[in-house]
Design a protein around this motif. Structure first.
Motif, PDB file in Angstrom:
ATOM      1  N   GLU A 169       0.836  -1.188   0.000  1.00  0.00           N
ATOM      2  CA  GLU A 169       0.000   0.000   0.000  1.00  0.00           C
ATOM      3  C   GLU A 169       0.880   1.251   0.000  1.00  0.00           C
ATOM      4  O   GLU A 169       2.100   1.184   0.171  1.00  0.00           O
ATOM      5  N   GLU A 170       0.259   2.404  -0.168  1.00  0.00           N
ATOM      6  CA  GLU A 170       1.008   3.652  -0.321  1.00  0.00           C
ATOM      7  C   GLU A 170       1.955   3.895   0.853  1.00  0.00           C
ATOM      8  O   GLU A 170       3.104   4.314   0.663  1.00  0.00           O
ATOM      9  N   ASN A 171       1.481   3.633   2.056  1.00  0.00           N
ATOM     10  CA  ASN A 171       2.327   3.922   3.225  1.00  0.00           C
ATOM     11  C   ASN A 171       3.382   2.845   3.492  1.00  0.00           C
ATOM     12  O   ASN A 171       4.131   2.926   4.468  1.00  0.00           O
ATOM     13  N   ASP A 172       3.471   1.840   2.611  1.00  0.00           N
ATOM     14  CA  ASP A 172       4.472   0.784   2.764  1.00  0.00           C
ATOM     15  C   ASP A 172       5.748   1.046   1.969  1.00  0.00           C
ATOM     16  O   ASP A 172       6.786   0.426   2.238  1.00  0.00           O
ATOM     17  N   TRP A 173       5.685   1.945   0.989  1.00  0.00           N
ATOM     18  CA  TRP A 173       6.780   2.044   0.032  1.00  0.00           C
ATOM     19  C   TRP A 173       8.095   2.477   0.673  1.00  0.00           C
ATOM     20  O   TRP A 173       9.165   1.965   0.329  1.00  0.00           O
ATOM     21  N   GLU A 174       8.040   3.412   1.603  1.00  0.00           N
ATOM     22  CA  GLU A 174       9.287   3.897   2.196  1.00  0.00           C
ATOM     23  C   GLU A 174      10.025   2.759   2.900  1.00  0.00           C
ATOM     24  O   GLU A 174      11.244   2.586   2.727  1.00  0.00           O
ATOM     25  N   LYS A 175       9.307   1.966   3.686  1.00  0.00           N
ATOM     26  CA  LYS A 175       9.950   0.857   4.386  1.00  0.00           C
ATOM     27  C   LYS A 175      10.380  -0.238   3.424  1.00  0.00           C
ATOM     28  O   LYS A 175      11.417  -0.891   3.627  1.00  0.00           O
ATOM     29  N   LEU A 176       9.607  -0.452   2.352  1.00  0.00           N
ATOM     30  CA  LEU A 176      10.019  -1.434   1.346  1.00  0.00           C
ATOM     31  C   LEU A 176      11.332  -1.004   0.697  1.00  0.00           C
ATOM     32  O   LEU A 176      12.258  -1.807   0.530  1.00  0.00           O
ATOM     33  N   HIS A 177      11.419   0.286   0.330  1.00  0.00           N
ATOM     34  CA  HIS A 177      12.662   0.770  -0.282  1.00  0.00           C
ATOM     35  C   HIS A 177      13.845   0.633   0.677  1.00  0.00           C
ATOM     36  O   HIS A 177      14.950   0.278   0.260  1.00  0.00           O
ATOM     37  N   GLU A 178      13.607   0.927   1.940  1.00  0.00           N
ATOM     38  CA  GLU A 178      14.690   0.793   2.925  1.00  0.00           C
ATOM     39  C   GLU A 178      15.154  -0.659   3.021  1.00  0.00           C
ATOM     40  O   GLU A 178      16.355  -0.926   3.134  1.00  0.00           O
ATOM     41  N   TYR A 179      14.214  -1.600   2.961  1.00  0.00           N
ATOM     42  CA  TYR A 179      14.595  -3.016   2.976  1.00  0.00           C
ATOM     43  C   TYR A 179      15.357  -3.375   1.703  1.00  0.00           C
ATOM     44  O   TYR A 179      16.408  -4.044   1.752  1.00  0.00           O
ATOM     45  N   SER A 203       2.432  -8.795  -6.263  1.00  0.00           N
ATOM     46  CA  SER A 203       3.530  -8.559  -5.330  1.00  0.00           C
ATOM     47  C   SER A 203       3.003  -8.511  -3.899  1.00  0.00           C
ATOM     48  O   SER A 203       1.856  -8.132  -3.656  1.00  0.00           O
ATOM     49  N   ARG A 204       3.874  -8.866  -2.954  1.00  0.00           N
ATOM     50  CA  ARG A 204       3.494  -8.914  -1.548  1.00  0.00           C
ATOM     51  C   ARG A 204       4.686  -8.527  -0.663  1.00  0.00           C
ATOM     52  O   ARG A 204       5.852  -8.695  -1.034  1.00  0.00           O
ATOM     53  N   LEU A 205       4.345  -8.046   0.534  1.00  0.00           N
ATOM     54  CA  LEU A 205       5.288  -7.854   1.634  1.00  0.00           C
ATOM     55  C   LEU A 205       5.063  -8.959   2.658  1.00  0.00           C
ATOM     56  O   LEU A 205       3.934  -9.448   2.813  1.00  0.00           O
ATOM     57  N   VAL A 206       6.112  -9.318   3.405  1.00  0.00           N
ATOM     58  CA  VAL A 206       5.938 -10.218   4.541  1.00  0.00           C
ATOM     59  C   VAL A 206       6.434  -9.496   5.793  1.00  0.00           C
ATOM     60  O   VAL A 206       7.487  -8.869   5.789  1.00  0.00           O
ATOM     61  N   LEU A 207       5.636  -9.574   6.848  1.00  0.00           N
ATOM     62  CA  LEU A 207       5.921  -8.894   8.115  1.00  0.00           C
ATOM     63  C   LEU A 207       6.055  -9.923   9.235  1.00  0.00           C
ATOM     64  O   LEU A 207       5.350 -10.945   9.243  1.00  0.00           O
ATOM     65  N   ASN A 208       6.933  -9.630  10.191  1.00  0.00           N
ATOM     66  CA  ASN A 208       7.020 -10.498  11.363  1.00  0.00           C
ATOM     67  C   ASN A 208       5.994 -10.056  12.408  1.00  0.00           C
ATOM     68  O   ASN A 208       5.182  -9.155  12.171  1.00  0.00           O
ATOM     69  N   LYS A 212       7.517  -5.674  11.388  1.00  0.00           N
ATOM     70  CA  LYS A 212       8.699  -5.294  10.606  1.00  0.00           C
ATOM     71  C   LYS A 212       8.744  -6.073   9.296  1.00  0.00           C
ATOM     72  O   LYS A 212       8.455  -7.273   9.251  1.00  0.00           O
ATOM     73  N   ILE A 213       9.103  -5.379   8.202  1.00  0.00           N
ATOM     74  CA  ILE A 213       9.255  -6.048   6.914  1.00  0.00           C
ATOM     75  C   ILE A 213      10.437  -7.004   6.985  1.00  0.00           C
ATOM     76  O   ILE A 213      11.554  -6.627   7.336  1.00  0.00           O
ATOM     77  N   VAL A 214      10.191  -8.265   6.607  1.00  0.00           N
ATOM     78  CA  VAL A 214      11.262  -9.258   6.566  1.00  0.00           C
ATOM     79  C   VAL A 214      11.367  -9.881   5.172  1.00  0.00           C
ATOM     80  O   VAL A 214      11.973 -10.945   5.004  1.00  0.00           O
ATOM     81  N   GLY A 215      10.816  -9.182   4.197  1.00  0.00           N
ATOM     82  CA  GLY A 215      10.954  -9.640   2.820  1.00  0.00           C
ATOM     83  C   GLY A 215       9.864  -9.087   1.929  1.00  0.00           C
ATOM     84  O   GLY A 215       8.851  -8.567   2.401  1.00  0.00           O
ATOM     85  N   PHE A 216      10.100  -9.172   0.634  1.00  0.00           N
ATOM     86  CA  PHE A 216       9.067  -8.849  -0.347  1.00  0.00           C
ATOM     87  C   PHE A 216       9.351  -9.619  -1.627  1.00  0.00           C
ATOM     88  O   PHE A 216      10.474 -10.094  -1.859  1.00  0.00           O
ATOM     89  N   GLY A 217       8.335  -9.742  -2.444  1.00  0.00           N
ATOM     90  CA  GLY A 217       8.528 -10.489  -3.681  1.00  0.00           C
ATOM     91  C   GLY A 217       7.379 -10.321  -4.636  1.00  0.00           C
ATOM     92  O   GLY A 217       6.378  -9.648  -4.331  1.00  0.00           O
ATOM     93  N   ALA A 218       7.533 -10.925  -5.813  1.00  0.00           N
ATOM     94  CA  ALA A 218       6.521 -10.804  -6.855  1.00  0.00           C
ATOM     95  C   ALA A 218       6.584 -12.004  -7.786  1.00  0.00           C
ATOM     96  O   ALA A 218       7.617 -12.665  -7.920  1.00  0.00           O
ATOM     97  N   ILE A 219       5.473 -12.266  -8.433  1.00  0.00           N
ATOM     98  CA  ILE A 219       5.418 -13.159  -9.583  1.00  0.00           C
ATOM     99  C   ILE A 219       4.916 -12.342 -10.761  1.00  0.00           C
ATOM    100  O   ILE A 219       3.935 -11.599 -10.653  1.00  0.00           O
ATOM    101  N   LYS A 220       5.611 -12.478 -11.889  1.00  0.00           N
ATOM    102  CA  LYS A 220       5.282 -11.730 -13.092  1.00  0.00           C
ATOM    103  C   LYS A 220       4.631 -12.665 -14.105  1.00  0.00           C
ATOM    104  O   LYS A 220       5.123 -13.773 -14.343  1.00  0.00           O
TER     105      LYS A 220
END
Length: 316
Positions: A169-179, A203-208, A212-220
């Motif tokens: 979501e919109e408020n996730d991008w900053e933390k995703l970029h930091e990861y 695409s998805r984020l995974v949180l503990n 906290k973000i502990v990964g992200f990924g996508a299938i194209k």
């Protein structure tokens, strides 16, 4: 689209820089048929829109107005401003091979690179040539592996305890970029945001448990009726399992695709375990590519890379 006059090709062949989508579509048909390089329809637009500079040279048979060879080059930067160039999509139509056309295109992109650091993924059969002829001689001691899974063999694993996956979501991008910046030390925020949001991507984020973000990924969803796992970055096998489970469940028409493919560094020993979970051990792999640099090797936390983003212009 600009015609590149300084490239001295044989009569009847012109070189075009950053041609229209029509020519890229021709190129995609060839590489899908002969090399099994499959992209999303909008991949070319992604490269043009998000890299600081991007060059796609295509040699065109003027008589038939058809692509016969191509190579691409992209410029990215480290946070300190240091440049990194990357070369991809080096290809020639079979009947035009051996005429020197592709070699001239490759020499042109090396002129564009100049004395800066440049990176590519060298295929097994091409790796020695890149090292010897073009000075891509700096490389790690591991290869990237191509994994091939029939969709009918896929088993979606259960979600591991203590982990949650969500859409970005919109408020996730900053933390995703930091990861992401802990995985790849390049200024690629614009690229990664468009890449994960492009049509034909889940695409998805995974949180503990602490959020906290502990990964992200996508299938194209790519041409050739294939799915491509790219990227898949995670702190652990459990986090990677959670991601792929959530992403596969988010695909609207999973069974309409024939195969799921992934390219991963064989330095990550957890990837075969993940693939076994997905298929009950029914998958095939082969050695495919390796990183090659001209000046300085970039190092990545390979234990967190469960699938590379892609092997044209993303270094991890």
């Amino acid at each position: 689209m600009g015609v590149t006059a300084e490239l001295n090709m044989q009569k009847g062949v012109k070189v075009v820089l950053n041609p229209s989508q029509e020519y890229f579509n021709q190129f995609q048909e060839w590489i899908s048929e002969t090399e099994r390089w499959n992209y999303r329809h909008a991949e070319y637009k992604l490269w043009l829109a998000t890299f600081e500079k991007f060059w796609m040279y295509m040699a065109i048979d003027e008589e038939h107005d058809e692509v016969i060879s191509a190579v691409s080059l992209a410029l990215q930067r480290h946070p300190d401003g240091t440049e990194l160039y990357s070369i991809g999509n080096y290809y020639c139509v079979p009947e035009w091979r051996g005429k020197g056309i592709s070699n001239k295109l490759f020499k042109q992109v090396m002129k564009d690179v100049g004395k800066h650091n440049c990176q590519l993924f060298g295929a097994v059969e091409m790796s020695p040539l890149y090292a010897q002829r073009f000075n891509f001689a700096i490389m790690p001691d591991f290869w990237h592996i191509f994994a091939d899974i029939d969709v009918v063999d896929l088993v979606i694993p259960p979600m591991p305890n203590g982990l949650t996956c969500k859409k970005i979501e919109e408020n996730d991008w900053e933390k995703l970029h930091e990861y992401d910046e802990k995985i790849c030390d390049l200024n690629r925020r614009k690229y990664m945001r468009m890449n994960l949001s492009l049509t034909g991507t889940v695409s998805r984020l995974v949180l503990n448990e602490s959020g906290k973000i502990v990964g992200f990924g996508a299938i194209k969803m790519a041409t050739g009726n294939e799915l491509i796992m790219a990227p898949l970055y995670a702190e652990s096998l459990d986090a990677a399992t959670a991601l792929i489970s959530s992403i596969l469940n988010g695909l609207p028409t999973l069974q309409s695709y024939s195969t799921l493919i992934s390219i991963y560094p064989d330095a990550n020993n957890d990837v075969p375990r993940l693939l076994s979970l997905l298929t009950n051990g029914n998958f095939e792999t082969h050695k495919a590519y390796r990183h090659q640099f001209t000046q300085r090797m970039m190092r990545f936390p390979q234990e967190k890379i469960f699938a590379t983003d892609e092997v044209s212009h993303s270094p991890c």
